[in-house]
Each structure stands twice: as C-alpha cells, then as structure tokens.
Design a protein around this motif. Structure first.
Motif, short mmCIF file in Angstrom:
data_model
loop_
_atom_site.label_atom_id
_atom_site.label_comp_id
_atom_site.label_asym_id
_atom_site.label_seq_id
_atom_site.Cartn_x
_atom_site.Cartn_y
_atom_site.Cartn_z
N VAL A 23 0.80 -1.11 0.09
CA VAL A 23 -0.05 -0.12 -0.03
C VAL A 23 0.89 1.42 0.02
O VAL A 23 0.66 2.32 -0.69
N THR A 24 1.81 1.38 0.80
CA THR A 24 2.68 2.52 0.80
C THR A 24 3.46 2.73 -0.56
O THR A 24 3.56 3.81 -0.84
N THR A 25 3.83 1.49 -1.17
CA THR A 25 4.58 1.69 -2.30
C THR A 25 3.52 2.08 -3.51
O THR A 25 3.87 2.99 -4.22
N ALA A 29 3.72 5.94 -5.62
CA ALA A 29 3.75 5.80 -6.92
C ALA A 29 3.09 6.71 -7.68
O ALA A 29 3.22 7.19 -8.59
N VAL A 30 1.85 7.02 -6.97
CA VAL A 30 1.03 8.16 -7.63
C VAL A 30 1.49 9.48 -7.64
O VAL A 30 1.94 10.15 -6.67
N ARG A 34 -1.53 14.68 -10.66
CA ARG A 34 -2.47 13.76 -11.34
C ARG A 34 -3.74 14.43 -11.42
O ARG A 34 -4.30 14.54 -12.80
N HIS A 35 -4.35 14.90 -10.32
CA HIS A 35 -5.57 15.62 -10.31
C HIS A 35 -5.56 16.62 -10.72
O HIS A 35 -6.66 17.26 -11.54
N ILE A 36 -4.47 17.59 -10.70
CA ILE A 36 -4.46 18.90 -11.33
C ILE A 36 -4.41 18.77 -12.85
O ILE A 36 -4.79 19.65 -13.62
N ALA A 37 -3.67 17.94 -13.39
CA ALA A 37 -3.44 17.59 -14.77
C ALA A 37 -4.77 17.33 -15.38
O ALA A 37 -5.01 17.59 -16.67
#
Length: 70
Positions: A23-25, A29-30, A34-37
């Motif tokens: 879960v931490t990995t 990795a996200v 992402r949401h701004i783009a």
C-alpha cells in the motif's frame, strides 16, 4: 522455542507487513499532480458544437408496458 505453535501469528505478521509495504509503495507511486493535470485538460461546455441526440419514437402506454412485461 516451539515455532510450529506460533506459525499462524508469524504468517499474519508477515502478511500484514507485506500488505502495508504494498500500500505504501502504491501510494508513493501516484504522482501528486495527477488531479491537477486532469482538470487542466477539461473542455468548457460552451466550446465548440455539442452533439445532440433526438429520439422520435412514441412512448409506450401503460397497457403496452404491461404486455411487454409478460
């Protein structure tokens, strides 16, 4: 030490540790942008022509709906 008695606890601890690591990995990795783009590429509703679908069929009456349900 009797390891055979504690195998369930050892397995649960290992599974919990592995799950937390995965879960931490995955969270790391996200990318943070992402949401701004995704919002930067949104097209306003007034831009260009909007496609319109026109339905010309008549609605079924209650009797026709009941006949189809049977």
């Amino acid at each position: 030490m009797n390891i055979a008695k504690n195998m369930e606890a050892i397995f649960l601890a290992a599974a919990t540790l592995a799950g937390a690591t995965l879960v931490t990995t995955a969270v790391a990795a996200v990318p943070a942008t992402r949401h701004i783009a995704a919002t930067a590429h949104a097209v306003p509703a007034s831009a260009g022509k909007m496609q319109v679908v026109v339905i010309t069929a008549k609605r079924l009456s209650a009797a026709e709906k009941a006949a189809l349900a049977n």
